[in-house]
Scaffold this motif. Structure first.
Motif, PDB file in Angstrom:
ATOM      1  N   GLN A 159      -0.967  -8.072   7.964  1.00  0.00           N
ATOM      2  CA  GLN A 159      -0.195  -8.365   9.176  1.00  0.00           C
ATOM      3  C   GLN A 159      -0.949  -9.318  10.090  1.00  0.00           C
ATOM      4  O   GLN A 159      -0.366 -10.267  10.632  1.00  0.00           O
ATOM      5  N   ASN A 175      -2.758  -3.012   5.028  1.00  0.00           N
ATOM      6  CA  ASN A 175      -1.586  -3.468   5.774  1.00  0.00           C
ATOM      7  C   ASN A 175      -1.988  -4.230   7.036  1.00  0.00           C
ATOM      8  O   ASN A 175      -1.375  -5.251   7.379  1.00  0.00           O
ATOM      9  N   THR A 189       0.854  -1.188   0.000  1.00  0.00           N
ATOM     10  CA  THR A 189       0.000   0.000   0.000  1.00  0.00           C
ATOM     11  C   THR A 189       0.890   1.237   0.000  1.00  0.00           C
ATOM     12  O   THR A 189       2.120   1.138   0.038  1.00  0.00           O
ATOM     13  N   GLY A 204       1.186   3.049   2.441  1.00  0.00           N
ATOM     14  CA  GLY A 204       1.750   3.142   3.778  1.00  0.00           C
ATOM     15  C   GLY A 204       1.076   4.121   4.713  1.00  0.00           C
ATOM     16  O   GLY A 204       1.458   4.220   5.884  1.00  0.00           O
ATOM     17  N   TYR A 221       1.010  -0.757  10.903  1.00  0.00           N
ATOM     18  CA  TYR A 221       0.875  -2.136  10.427  1.00  0.00           C
ATOM     19  C   TYR A 221       1.819  -2.443   9.266  1.00  0.00           C
ATOM     20  O   TYR A 221       1.749  -3.514   8.676  1.00  0.00           O
ATOM     21  N   VAL A 222       2.700  -1.514   8.950  1.00  0.00           N
ATOM     22  CA  VAL A 222       3.705  -1.732   7.902  1.00  0.00           C
ATOM     23  C   VAL A 222       4.906  -2.449   8.508  1.00  0.00           C
ATOM     24  O   VAL A 222       5.496  -1.975   9.480  1.00  0.00           O
ATOM     25  N   GLY A 256       4.678  -0.926   2.963  1.00  0.00           N
ATOM     26  CA  GLY A 256       4.189   0.436   2.784  1.00  0.00           C
ATOM     27  C   GLY A 256       5.200   1.271   2.037  1.00  0.00           C
ATOM     28  O   GLY A 256       6.374   1.312   2.427  1.00  0.00           O
ATOM     29  N   GLU A 312      -3.925   1.730   5.585  1.00  0.00           N
ATOM     30  CA  GLU A 312      -3.744   1.097   6.893  1.00  0.00           C
ATOM     31  C   GLU A 312      -4.528  -0.205   6.976  1.00  0.00           C
ATOM     32  O   GLU A 312      -4.035  -1.218   7.489  1.00  0.00           O
ATOM     33  N   SER A 364       3.565  -7.266   4.982  1.00  0.00           N
ATOM     34  CA  SER A 364       2.864  -5.992   4.862  1.00  0.00           C
ATOM     35  C   SER A 364       3.854  -4.901   4.485  1.00  0.00           C
ATOM     36  O   SER A 364       4.764  -4.582   5.256  1.00  0.00           O
TER      37      SER A 364
END
Length: 267
Positions: free
Chosen positions: A117, A113, A102, A104, A139-140, A125, A110, A123
């Motif tokens: 995760q 990610n 994504t 990030g 969550y990156v 970003g 979010e 995951s």
């Protein structure tokens, strides 16, 4: 205000706060017109910085393996139906053996990610320097910050086996239409582009299939470059159908552009 709450500005790997925060982004300085010839002395150094972004991105992602990118609005929070849908899609992608990439940031990014995760997947970003930004979401697991949009967008296309596009704004439209343009012009190989939320995208598709097609700006066959679904389950099924099917698992290797093929062939 606590130190953690102070506004910050990212310039690639550098974080700036307080009086150190610049009033313009790196992209703005690159693209502005200068009344003097000072650019003759500064732009060659910018080229090296641009080169470093590609090197850093390629180095960080070269061993990522097959991945799917999720795009969408940064303005939707937890509990919003689109957020929860993207979260389920991120989890489903990870469960099928793909990494999730994504931008990030917050919102849909979010959610994607987070889903990856929580499902035990990779995951990723790809952040960008903006005047008002919130940094990479928590969550990156693998994050790369970019100064230049064009370097960042190259990473999305190069390392993605497909795009899942949730409702979003100009940034989301930019990623969507760049992918469609690259495929239409055969600059990259075909890969699935899944639009999630028929009620959100249908107006755009109606305009494209009428005014744009009727005036000959695109062909009717170009509409086949996208597929529209309504649920996370439909999005995952569409990805499974497009990329060898769920039973065969993810395709090996990365998504490579035609230009890169030419370099490989020439060597």
């Amino acid at each position: 205000m606590t130190p953690e709450e102070r506004e910050h500005h990212r310039k690639g790997p550098v974080t700036l706060r307080g009086a150190q925060r610049p009033d313009r982004t790196t992209d703005q300085r690159l693209l502005e017109e200068s009344a003097s010839g000072a650019w003759v002395h500064s732009d060659p150094w910018r080229v090296l910085r641009i080169q470093s972004e590609f090197v850093e991105g390629f180095g960080a992602l070269s061993e990522l393996g097959p991945a799917i990118s999720i795009f969408g609005s940064a303005r939707l929070g937890e509990g919003h139906p689109d957020y929860e849908c993207a979260r389920r899609i991120g989890a489903g992608i990870a469960e099928r053996g793909y990494a999730v990439i994504t931008g990030g940031g917050p919102g849909i990014m979010e959610a994607g990610n987070r889903g990856a995760q929580e499902a035990g997947g990779v995951s990723v970003g790809l952040g960008i320097e903006l005047p008002h930004e919130q940094g990479l979401n928590p969550y990156v697991d693998l994050g790369v910050d970019f100064r230049y949009f064009f370097a960042r967008k190259t990473m999305f296309v190069k390392y993605s086996s497909g795009f899942v596009v949730m409702p979003g704004g100009f940034g989301t439209f930019d990623e969507l239409f760049e992918a469609l343009c690259l495929m239409q012009t055969h600059k990259i190989d075909m890969f699935p582009v899944i639009l999630v939320g028929r009620d959100y995208w249908q107006g755009l598709l109606d305009w494209v299939s009428s005014a744009v097609v009727d005036r000959g700006m695109i062909s009717l066959a170009d509409l086949d470059l996208v597929r529209v679904v309504d649920t996370a389950e439909e999005a995952l099924a569409a990805l499974g159908e497009a990329i060898r099917g769920d039973d065969e698992g993810p395709a090996a290797g990365e998504h490579r552009t035609s230009a890169e093929d030419e370099v490989v062939d020439a060597s």
